[in-house]
Design a protein around this motif. Sequence first.
Motif, PDB file in Angstrom:
ATOM      1  N   ASN A   1       0.821  -1.216   0.000  1.00 16.72           N
ATOM      2  CA  ASN A   1       0.000   0.000   0.000  1.00 16.72           C
ATOM      3  C   ASN A   1       0.851   1.260   0.000  1.00 16.72           C
ATOM      4  N   ASN A   2       0.562   2.161  -0.938  1.00 17.70           N
ATOM      5  CA  ASN A   2       1.282   3.421  -1.049  1.00 17.70           C
ATOM      6  C   ASN A   2       0.590   4.535  -0.268  1.00 17.70           C
ATOM      7  N   TYR A   3       1.390   5.510   0.169  1.00 18.47           N
ATOM      8  CA  TYR A   3       0.844   6.746   0.724  1.00 18.47           C
ATOM      9  C   TYR A   3       1.738   7.892   0.266  1.00 18.47           C
ATOM     10  N   GLY A   4       1.213   9.125   0.373  1.00 19.30           N
ATOM     11  CA  GLY A   4       1.980  10.287  -0.038  1.00 19.30           C
ATOM     12  C   GLY A   4       1.098  11.312  -0.733  1.00 19.30           C
ATOM     13  N   PRO A   5       1.706  12.291  -1.425  1.00 23.88           N
ATOM     14  CA  PRO A   5       0.942  13.348  -2.102  1.00 23.88           C
ATOM     15  C   PRO A   5       0.084  12.818  -3.243  1.00 23.88           C
ATOM     16  N   TYR A   6      -0.937  13.580  -3.594  1.00 23.12           N
ATOM     17  CA  TYR A   6      -1.774  13.354  -4.786  1.00 23.12           C
ATOM     18  C   TYR A   6      -2.650  12.104  -4.691  1.00 23.12           C
ATOM     19  N   GLN A   7      -2.904  11.577  -3.502  1.00 21.26           N
ATOM     20  CA  GLN A   7      -3.753  10.399  -3.397  1.00 21.26           C
ATOM     21  C   GLN A   7      -5.205  10.822  -3.182  1.00 21.26           C
ATOM     22  N   HIS A   8      -6.123  10.207  -3.941  1.00 19.42           N
ATOM     23  CA  HIS A   8      -7.546  10.567  -3.891  1.00 19.42           C
ATOM     24  C   HIS A   8      -8.090  10.384  -2.476  1.00 19.42           C
ATOM     25  N   VAL A   9      -9.001  11.273  -2.082  1.00 18.95           N
ATOM     26  CA  VAL A   9      -9.519  11.275  -0.712  1.00 18.95           C
ATOM     27  C   VAL A   9     -10.429  10.091  -0.405  1.00 18.95           C
ATOM     28  N   GLU A  10     -10.720   9.237  -1.369  1.00 21.29           N
ATOM     29  CA  GLU A  10     -11.462   8.015  -1.076  1.00 21.29           C
ATOM     30  C   GLU A  10     -10.574   6.986  -0.375  1.00 21.29           C
ATOM     31  N   LYS A  11      -9.265   7.131  -0.512  1.00 18.84           N
ATOM     32  CA  LYS A  11      -8.332   6.159   0.044  1.00 18.84           C
ATOM     33  C   LYS A  11      -8.120   6.400   1.541  1.00 18.84           C
ATOM     34  N   PHE A  12      -7.654   5.366   2.227  1.00 16.93           N
ATOM     35  CA  PHE A  12      -7.679   5.335   3.688  1.00 16.93           C
ATOM     36  C   PHE A  12      -6.932   6.496   4.353  1.00 16.93           C
ATOM     37  N   ILE A  13      -5.655   6.669   4.054  1.00 16.47           N
ATOM     38  CA  ILE A  13      -4.874   7.696   4.748  1.00 16.47           C
ATOM     39  C   ILE A  13      -5.338   9.104   4.395  1.00 16.47           C
ATOM     40  N   PRO A  14      -5.472   9.477   3.106  1.00 17.02           N
ATOM     41  CA  PRO A  14      -5.947  10.845   2.829  1.00 17.02           C
ATOM     42  C   PRO A  14      -7.368  11.099   3.305  1.00 17.02           C
ATOM     43  N   ARG A  15      -8.192  10.062   3.361  1.00 11.35           N
ATOM     44  CA  ARG A  15      -9.550  10.277   3.871  1.00 11.35           C
ATOM     45  C   ARG A  15      -9.503  10.720   5.330  1.00 11.35           C
ATOM     46  N   GLN A  16      -8.681  10.058   6.118  1.00 10.27           N
ATOM     47  CA  GLN A  16      -8.614  10.417   7.532  1.00 10.27           C
ATOM     48  C   GLN A  16      -7.999  11.802   7.728  1.00 10.27           C
ATOM     49  N   ILE A  17      -6.945  12.105   6.985  1.00 12.30           N
ATOM     50  CA  ILE A  17      -6.290  13.415   7.101  1.00 12.30           C
ATOM     51  C   ILE A  17      -7.254  14.532   6.713  1.00 12.30           C
ATOM     52  N   THR A  18      -7.926  14.377   5.582  1.00 12.28           N
ATOM     53  CA  THR A  18      -8.819  15.441   5.121  1.00 12.28           C
ATOM     54  C   THR A  18     -10.078  15.529   5.969  1.00 12.28           C
ATOM     55  N   ASN A  19     -10.501  14.419   6.567  1.00 13.05           N
ATOM     56  CA  ASN A  19     -11.612  14.492   7.517  1.00 13.05           C
ATOM     57  C   ASN A  19     -11.269  15.408   8.680  1.00 13.05           C
TER      58      ASN A  19
END
Length: 332
Positions: free
Chosen positions: A177-195
């Motif tokens: 599993n990748n994480y980092g910039p430019y990941q759509h907010v449907e994905k696990f890590i960016p969803r939590q951060i943007t929430n």
Amino acid sequence: MQRLLVTGGAGFIGSNFVHYVMSTTENFVTVLDKLTYAGNLESLKHLPADRFQFVKGDICDQPLVDDLVAAHDVVVHYAAESHNDNSLQDPRPFLDTNIIGTYTLIEAARKHNKRFHHISTDEVYGDLELDDPERFTENTPYNPSSPYSSTKAGSDLLVRAWVRSFGLQATISNCSNNYGPYQHVEKFIPRQITNVIAGIRPKLYGKGENVRDWIHANDHSSAVLAIIDKGLIGETYLIGADGEKNNKEVVELILAHMGQPRDAYDHVVDRAGHDLRYAIDSTKLRTELGWQPQFSNFDAGIEDTIDWYRANEDWWRPQKAATEAKYKEQGQ
């Protein structure tokens, strides 16, 4: 200088690869992307015009693919339907893109005798028990559990068959599993951060015990370049950075970095068929090609990712409301 055709280069992992290539090599890059909801041209801003071009198109479009492949030295195939939740709601796009799209590309690469690298996922191997001491290796049998992972497994097998039957000059990589910039907010890590940024409580599937082996997108990019440059034709390489964390740990780490109580999240209904644990053994990649990850500290990587989403609200805000509305309909 080589000419690289990168499919799906406006998506999360593909766009990170494009930025990495442009900043570390002198190669020319063409991105072919259909610009579905997961593709975003804003992810490809500020790239040098003399070494980059964008083509909007479908990897299932045989005449377009044939022309583009003929004009490039290497095809790097990132394009995929990749969100498990979506594959459970509507599997058909996953068949079209992941199976027919890959077939179209490898036929063109075979016809023009071009180097081909296929990006895949550790999800093709199914999952491991939480207390299993083993990790996935290149010899682990395929055991996909969702329409997404099964179509990625199918695309891997197509590439392998074309290597053996037709001499396709191809390699495959299966990444965690990748994480980092430019990941759509449907994905696990960016969803939590943007929430958290948006004042919404993070959401955790079930008990949050599911384990993923996290890797920063830049480390994935450097590994892919190493495989293209030094990998043996016909070989598969697993890419991982020893980043095993369960989902509960990740949510709590994000909350702590963002100044929130570690328990300030809600449990939601678990995903159907949710795989328990992924874990990658990347020994072959490290010993044979000399690759090493640079982002070995997951805590620091998460902090950098949080900083990126805080600084780039104009990139993710347009996606957020519709994404959360869809999750709400699903009880998640």
